[in-house]
Design a protein around this motif. Structure first.
Motif, mmCIF file in Angstrom:
data_model
loop_
_atom_site.group_PDB
_atom_site.id
_atom_site.type_symbol
_atom_site.label_atom_id
_atom_site.label_comp_id
_atom_site.label_asym_id
_atom_site.label_seq_id
_atom_site.Cartn_x
_atom_site.Cartn_y
_atom_site.Cartn_z
ATOM 1 N N ILE B 133 -0.591 -6.683 25.255
ATOM 2 C CA ILE B 133 -2.127 -7.504 24.851
ATOM 3 C C ILE B 133 -1.461 -7.744 23.107
ATOM 4 O O ILE B 133 0.211 -7.717 22.572
ATOM 5 C CB ILE B 133 -2.201 -5.723 24.118
ATOM 6 C CG1 ILE B 133 -2.913 -4.842 25.232
ATOM 7 C CG2 ILE B 133 -3.199 -6.598 22.434
ATOM 8 C CD1 ILE B 133 -3.706 -3.377 24.248
ATOM 9 N N ILE B 134 -2.163 -8.824 23.465
ATOM 10 C CA ILE B 134 -1.870 -9.973 21.453
ATOM 11 C C ILE B 134 -2.896 -9.536 20.924
ATOM 12 O O ILE B 134 -3.917 -9.960 20.801
ATOM 13 C CB ILE B 134 -1.491 -11.768 22.069
ATOM 14 C CG1 ILE B 134 -0.154 -11.432 22.592
ATOM 15 C CG2 ILE B 134 -1.268 -11.872 21.157
ATOM 16 C CD1 ILE B 134 -0.643 -12.532 23.239
ATOM 17 N N GLU B 135 -2.524 -9.364 19.159
ATOM 18 C CA GLU B 135 -3.785 -8.232 18.969
ATOM 19 C C GLU B 135 -3.658 -9.140 17.376
ATOM 20 O O GLU B 135 -2.681 -9.820 17.335
ATOM 21 C CB GLU B 135 -3.662 -7.041 18.732
ATOM 22 C CG GLU B 135 -2.139 -6.578 17.620
ATOM 23 C CD GLU B 135 -2.746 -4.366 17.327
ATOM 24 O OE1 GLU B 135 -3.379 -4.385 18.079
ATOM 25 O OE2 GLU B 135 -2.041 -3.791 16.737
ATOM 26 N N ARG B 171 -3.260 -19.705 16.671
ATOM 27 C CA ARG B 171 -2.406 -20.222 17.267
ATOM 28 C C ARG B 171 -0.967 -20.375 17.617
ATOM 29 O O ARG B 171 0.007 -20.085 18.900
ATOM 30 C CB ARG B 171 -3.094 -21.421 17.590
ATOM 31 C CG ARG B 171 -3.053 -22.116 19.066
ATOM 32 C CD ARG B 171 -3.572 -23.323 19.096
ATOM 33 N NE ARG B 171 -2.735 -24.444 20.525
ATOM 34 C CZ ARG B 171 -3.918 -25.101 21.016
ATOM 35 N NH1 ARG B 171 -4.943 -25.275 20.563
ATOM 36 N NH2 ARG B 171 -3.305 -25.899 21.687
ATOM 37 N N GLU B 172 -0.525 -20.505 16.629
ATOM 38 C CA GLU B 172 1.074 -20.509 16.749
ATOM 39 C C GLU B 172 1.321 -19.648 16.861
ATOM 40 O O GLU B 172 2.569 -18.893 17.689
ATOM 41 C CB GLU B 172 0.962 -21.718 14.623
ATOM 42 C CG GLU B 172 0.977 -22.502 15.268
ATOM 43 C CD GLU B 172 -0.511 -22.716 14.335
ATOM 44 O OE1 GLU B 172 -1.126 -21.576 14.296
ATOM 45 O OE2 GLU B 172 -1.591 -23.179 14.400
ATOM 46 N N LEU B 173 0.606 -18.091 16.000
ATOM 47 C CA LEU B 173 1.735 -17.100 16.180
ATOM 48 C C LEU B 173 1.525 -15.949 17.390
ATOM 49 O O LEU B 173 2.138 -15.347 17.541
ATOM 50 C CB LEU B 173 0.897 -16.187 14.626
ATOM 51 C CG LEU B 173 1.718 -16.947 13.369
ATOM 52 C CD1 LEU B 173 0.759 -15.847 12.567
ATOM 53 C CD2 LEU B 173 2.962 -16.112 13.196
ATOM 54 N N GLY B 194 -6.249 -10.813 21.540
ATOM 55 C CA GLY B 194 -7.195 -10.511 20.562
ATOM 56 C C GLY B 194 -8.440 -11.486 19.860
ATOM 57 O O GLY B 194 -9.671 -11.239 19.819
ATOM 58 N N ASN B 195 -8.122 -12.498 20.236
ATOM 59 C CA ASN B 195 -8.512 -13.508 19.946
ATOM 60 C C ASN B 195 -8.697 -14.973 20.866
ATOM 61 O O ASN B 195 -7.974 -14.928 21.323
ATOM 62 C CB ASN B 195 -9.202 -14.010 18.363
ATOM 63 C CG ASN B 195 -8.307 -14.545 17.750
ATOM 64 O OD1 ASN B 195 -7.061 -15.113 18.490
ATOM 65 N ND2 ASN B 195 -8.592 -14.976 16.479
ATOM 66 N N LEU B 200 -4.808 -19.417 23.391
ATOM 67 C CA LEU B 200 -4.499 -20.734 23.058
ATOM 68 C C LEU B 200 -2.839 -20.962 22.655
ATOM 69 O O LEU B 200 -2.587 -21.359 23.590
ATOM 70 C CB LEU B 200 -5.409 -21.865 22.083
ATOM 71 C CG LEU B 200 -7.022 -21.594 22.579
ATOM 72 C CD1 LEU B 200 -7.533 -22.550 21.101
ATOM 73 C CD2 LEU B 200 -6.938 -22.561 23.876
ATOM 74 N N GLY B 201 -2.351 -20.109 22.081
ATOM 75 C CA GLY B 201 -1.474 -19.749 21.694
ATOM 76 C C GLY B 201 -0.306 -19.404 23.156
ATOM 77 O O GLY B 201 0.836 -19.692 23.841
#
Lengths: 271, 281
Positions: B133-135, B171-173, B194-195, B200-201
């Motif tokens: 999960i990327i939150e 996007r970067e983080l 999470g978004n 995209l990142g």
């Protein structure tokens, strides 16, 4: 799952209309509030089919003063999550805070504190903080705040539900450490003398959470009644009758929601 | 109306929705639409709230950059008599209860949205597969809510949560979080983001790692930039939260309250807006 925008707009307008219609006049005498709660001894119990226990009795006593009576329905926690957002006129008792659920029902007031602690069998290796749990098998009661603590520390865990099985699973060595809410009767079950509390991880709260369409005036009444949660001094006889007088005293001493006399605060600072 | 992350297409659409609403009902109200560039710049957002107080605005609709940190300045706004509504990212109920105030939330159930997209991704994976999960930022209720929805889908499908990393909505983080997550758990088979910006990142990170073919990615928000990737199948699914509608609902509620003389305490606590799963046609 998703409502078409037009339907959702209608629902929003209906909520506004309900708020407008119901906010006139004081909370009516003998108004009934439906309470959804999970059986959770010793706090919420059922005897001969009748819900009781100090949480329910205390809430009943607090709200009776406001002209409110309770109709209590017992159901598992997961069913409360599904039922409450679609049950106008209802509140869930002793719910743990969950960010996802905060978008579908309103957390109105704190009812009780909860210490989250780490438990192990006596022979388990010593650990001193959450990071040191990482290599072990962890079982944790299924609470959003606890899930958040553990995943933030990169600790994999097995969620335990229903929570009643927690100590037995630890004793059967299903996992090495148990992360659970600290309970007054935790160590009064058979074989519990093999279990020790390793450390306290955090303190959070249990809440009264209500359907978002509850009339604002009623919400204000509930907030006012719950200023000291279910631990107002006037409720002591209820806790004493349940055999939880010492627990009641400890909560009143430690919980920041309870106003402390200046002398009491000074004595707490003294060793 | 005070937004956040004005460079994020999602909030640009929300702003367009607000402008369109005002254009339709220009005889009824004036709209000052402002926002901060960053996702989490609390200090800049506080300044905008103070400006609204000084301007003697009658009402303020805010998308808070943080669910707790904005509360002190919002309490000042309430004290100054502004009618206050909370849009998209919910203020923390625990802090609201402590302060004893009602600030209505207008927005979707992020939990339901993320659980739906998580279930869709889970159908493509075998039981036991590892999922990351990327939150969003830890201080945002909607970030936590989305992660909880993802977790519910992961558990229900018998998948394994590999790890959670914050991409702070950008996007970067999100790229950095995906790289770290794949390093920590190389057997990860899907990244639930999470978004869409973080998705995209993540897509970029997987390309760099040569893992695009065997790791699924999902997003959240259905911003214009993600749509071609959904159409190609590079991103498996996202969720539309209709930001324009959110703005409309909030402004409708504000106008209704002002026109009927409703007090802050009498506003309904939650006005729910729709969410919809978006997949490849």
């Amino acid at each position: 799952m998703s409502r078409p925008p037009r339907l959702a707009a209608r629902a929003a307008l209906a909520a506004l209309a309900a708020a407008l219609g119901l906010m006139s006049g004081p909370v009516a005498a003998r108004q009934e509030l439906r309470i959804l709660a999970e059986v959770d001894p010793p706090f919420v119990t059922v005897r001969d089919g009748v819900p009781g226990g100090p949480y329910i009795e205390s809430l009943r006593a607090l709200l009776a003063r406001e002209g409110l009576s309770l109709q209590v329905s017992l159901m598992p926690r997961r069913r409360i999550s599904v039922t409450l957002p679609v049950s106008p006129g209802s509140c869930g008792l002793a719910l743990n805070f969950s960010p996802g659920e905060a978008e579908t029902f309103s957390y109105v007031g704190r009812v009780a504190p909860v210490k989250l602690a780490v438990y192990a069998l006596r022979q388990a290796p010593r650990v001193g903080n959450i990071e040191e749990l990482r290599p072990y098998r962890i079982g944790a009661v299924d609470m959003a705040e606890l899930r958040d603590f553990l995943t933030a520390a990169d600790i994999a865990f097995e969620p335990i539900s229903p929570a009643a099985q927690r100590l037995g699973m630890l004793q059967r060595k299903r996992f090495d450490y148990l992360v659970s809410d600290d309970r007054p009767e935790m160590f009064e079950v058979e074989g519990a003398d093999q279990v020790r509390r390793v450390f306290v991880l955090a303190q959070v709260d249990r809440w009264l959470a209500c359907h978002p369409g509850l009339p604002p005036r009623l919400l204000a009444t509930l907030r006012q009644a719950l200023q000291e949660g279910l631990f107002a001094e006037s409720l002591r006889p209820i806790w004493d009758r349940a055999g939880l007088g010492r627990y009641f005293d400890r909560v009143r001493l430690e919980w920041e929601l309870i106003p402390k006399a200046a002398g009491a605060a000074a004595s707490r600072r003294s060793p | 109306m005070v937004l956040k992350a004005t460079r994020n297409e999602f909030f640009a659409l929300m702003g367009e929705g607000a402008r369109a609403h005002q254009a339709r009902r220009r005889s009824e109200y004036e709209l000052t639409l402002q926002g901060i560039e960053g996702e989490t710049d609390v200090a800049a957002q506080e300044r905008l709230v103070l400006q609204a107080i000084e301007r003697r605005a009658q009402a303020l609709v805010i998308v808070p950059a943080d669910s707790n940190a904005l509360l002190p300045v919002l309490l000042k706004a309430l004290k100054a008599g502004l009618l206050l509504l909370n849009l998209d990212n919910k203020l923390d109920d625990r802090a609201l209860a402590t302060a004893g105030v009602n600030i209505p939330f207008v927005g979707p159930s992020n939990f339901l949205g993320s659980r739906t997209v998580g279930e869709y991704v889970a159908k493509q994976l075998p039981r036991g597969a590892a999922v990351g999960i990327i939150e969003g930022p830890p201080g945002s209720i909607n970030a936590k809510s989305r992660s909880d929805g993802f977790r519910a889908a992961i558990t229900a499908a018998g998948l394994r949560l590999a790890a959670v990393r914050s991409g702070f909505w950008t996007r970067e983080l999100g790229h950095g979080a995906a790289l770290e997550l794949m390093r920590l758990a190389p057997d990860t088979k899907a990244l639930l983001c999470g978004n869409d910006n973080m998705a995209l990142g993540a897509v970029q990170a997987l390309r760099e790692l040569g893992r695009s073919a065997d790791v699924l990615v999902s997003g959240y928000d259905n911003i214009p930039s993600i749509r071609p990737l959904i159409a190609q199948g590079t991103v498996l699914a996202t969720v539309d939260q209709f930001p324009e509608k959110q703005a409309e609902y909030a402004l409708d509620a504000v106008l209704n309250a002002l026109q009927t003389g409703m007090r802050q305490a009498d506003l309904p606590s939650i006005i729910q807006s729709p969410v919809k799963l978006v997949t490849r046609p």
